[in-house]
Design a protein around this motif. Structure first.
Motif, PDB file in Angstrom:
ATOM      1  N   TRP A 114       0.823  -1.200   0.000  1.00 37.52           N
ATOM      2  CA  TRP A 114       0.000   0.000   0.000  1.00 37.52           C
ATOM      3  C   TRP A 114       0.858   1.251   0.000  1.00 37.52           C
ATOM      4  O   TRP A 114       1.855   1.324   0.717  1.00 37.52           O
ATOM      5  N   ARG A 115       0.481   2.219  -0.785  1.00 41.14           N
ATOM      6  CA  ARG A 115       1.146   3.520  -0.822  1.00 41.14           C
ATOM      7  C   ARG A 115       0.072   4.587  -0.718  1.00 41.14           C
ATOM      8  O   ARG A 115      -1.097   4.352  -1.029  1.00 41.14           O
TER       9      ARG A 115
ATOM     10  N   THR B  60      -0.606  -6.115  -3.231  1.00 39.75           N
ATOM     11  CA  THR B  60      -0.390  -5.773  -1.828  1.00 39.75           C
ATOM     12  C   THR B  60      -1.103  -6.742  -0.905  1.00 39.75           C
ATOM     13  O   THR B  60      -1.994  -7.495  -1.308  1.00 39.75           O
TER      14      THR B  60
ATOM     15  N   ASP C 171      -3.633  -7.547   2.215  1.00 42.46           N
ATOM     16  CA  ASP C 171      -4.862  -6.976   2.753  1.00 42.46           C
ATOM     17  C   ASP C 171      -4.576  -6.506   4.179  1.00 42.46           C
ATOM     18  O   ASP C 171      -4.924  -7.167   5.158  1.00 42.46           O
TER      19      ASP C 171
ATOM     20  N   GLY D 149       1.511   4.115   3.944  1.00 46.00           N
ATOM     21  CA  GLY D 149       0.279   3.568   3.401  1.00 46.00           C
ATOM     22  C   GLY D 149      -0.167   2.289   4.079  1.00 46.00           C
ATOM     23  O   GLY D 149      -1.347   2.123   4.419  1.00 46.00           O
ATOM     24  N   ALA D 150       0.771   1.333   4.293  1.00 45.34           N
ATOM     25  CA  ALA D 150       0.420   0.078   4.941  1.00 45.34           C
ATOM     26  C   ALA D 150      -0.044   0.320   6.368  1.00 45.34           C
ATOM     27  O   ALA D 150      -1.015  -0.291   6.828  1.00 45.34           O
TER      28      ALA D 150
ATOM     29  N   HIS E 145      -3.667   1.401   6.635  1.00 42.58           N
ATOM     30  CA  HIS E 145      -4.644   0.322   6.483  1.00 42.58           C
ATOM     31  C   HIS E 145      -4.680  -0.572   7.719  1.00 42.58           C
ATOM     32  O   HIS E 145      -5.754  -1.014   8.142  1.00 42.58           O
TER      33      HIS E 145
ATOM     34  N   GLN F 200      -5.541  -4.527  -9.450  1.00 39.38           N
ATOM     35  CA  GLN F 200      -5.221  -4.501  -8.027  1.00 39.38           C
ATOM     36  C   GLN F 200      -5.425  -5.904  -7.468  1.00 39.38           C
ATOM     37  O   GLN F 200      -6.481  -6.499  -7.646  1.00 39.38           O
TER      38      GLN F 200
END
Length: 339
Positions: A153-154, A165, A167, A195-196, A199, A320
């Motif tokens: 994730w970014r 990526t 989840d 980003g990660a 999430h 994705q």
């Protein structure tokens, strides 16, 4: 007496030497090097034996001229200290190495200029494709002319790039739900700001709010061991009744261990700790850390396969792909105990 063919004094063996040794044509040797499956088993074995006997190594420059490809993939990372990249690279190479591709790694560290410089450096090497495991930008991707996959994730995934990526939202919820299932309600989360981390934090928050318990977050700008230590100290100062900690990665969890030890608290007797990434750090006998496995090696293999697909079909639309995480139970989490 003539010197053996593998003597250091003799010239480097050529493709024509391999053809003579194997009793086949030079064009068949060339086909073998590009696509072995298109050569019959008998001739394939003969060429392979000749290559091993002569110690032949294909010229990368000659291969590039013949195929218009360098057989190299660029991997852009933002921090070589992050163990996530080890499994990512391992996954990529498990797919690419058998096909004759090499992976070139560039460490950009945070900053638009550093990322630009690292990307330009890889493109100057005429890589066939790029895997970006750093914060990309539209302007950066606009200057690339090769298939590109963003791994992990970014904050902003440029249009035109595939995204492979974990989840992380589901993984963050999984970590919180594991601790809730053990009876913990005072669960602190040590979060980064990439980003990660966004999430994973969102997943943790959702699980906590669904359970109707207070959200306790200590956020830092990075996800290093020192960041984990400082964040854990802030968390414990504000909420000394914390009974469990979910760290955004295994490295931050290591910092949490140090903060707990400094306060005379033991893991998991006083405070349970769960990390994320299931890195070699988590697997060490010393830590024996419960962790969410983000299957970064699968992210790597998926990224490599997608790049190969894009090399053969440049018209493919960006996709994705989410890789499902798993919970790996070890010795750092246990049912809540009253102090």
């Amino acid at each position: 007496m003539p010197e053996p063919v593998n003597s250091p004094q003799t010239r480097r063996p050529t493709l024509y030497d391999v053809a003579t040794e194997a009793g086949v044509s030079p064009s068949l040797v060339s086909l073998f090097l590009k696509d072995p499956e298109r050569v019959s088993a008998k001739r394939r074995d003969a060429v392979h034996a000749a290559i091993n006997h002569l110690g032949y190594r294909p010229s990368r420059a000659a291969t590039t001229l013949a195929s218009n490809r360098t057989k190299s993939i660029g991997l852009l990372i933002d921090d070589y200290r992050n163990l996530w990249f080890v499994d990512l690279l391992r996954g990529m190479e498990s797919v690419l190495s058998d096909l004759g591709y090499q992976v070139t790694v560039a460490d950009s560290r945070p900053g638009e200029n550093r990322i630009k410089e690292a990307t330009d450096g890889l493109l100057a090497m005429h890589v066939d494709a790029l895997v970006i495991a750093a914060e990309p930008s539209e302007s950066m991707l606009a200057r690339t002319w090769v298939p590109t996959v963003v791994a992990g994730w970014r904050k902003g995934v440029p249009s035109g790039a595939d995204l492979i990526t974990n989840d992380d939202d589901g993984g963050g919820a999984m970590a919180a739900e594991h601790l809730l299932g053990l009876g913990h309600t005072r669960i602190g989360h040590l979060s980064g700001s990439d980003g990660a981390s966004d999430h994973r934090r969102a997943g943790y928050r959702r699980a906590m709010e669904t359970a109707g318990v207070e959200v306790l977050i200590a956020e830092s700008s990075g996800t290093s061991e020192e960041d984990g230590y400082a964040s854990a100290c802030r968390l414990l100062d504000r909420h000394p009744d914390t009974t469990a900690i979910f760290a955004a990665n295994d490295t931050m969890a290591l910092g949490a261990f140090a903060a707990l030890k400094a306060r005379g608290l033991s893991v998991p007797h006083d405070v349970s700790v769960i990390g994320y990434d299931n890195s070699p750090l988590a697997k060490s006998r010393f830590l024996d850390l419960t962790s969410i496995d983000n299957r970064s090696d699968v992210v790597g293999t998926s990224a490599a396969r997608r790049l190969l697909d894009r090399l053969e079909g440049p018209e493919l639309k960006p996709e994705q792909t989410l890789i499902e995480p798993t919970l790996v139970l070890r010795g750092t989490t246990s049912p809540v105990r009253t102090r």
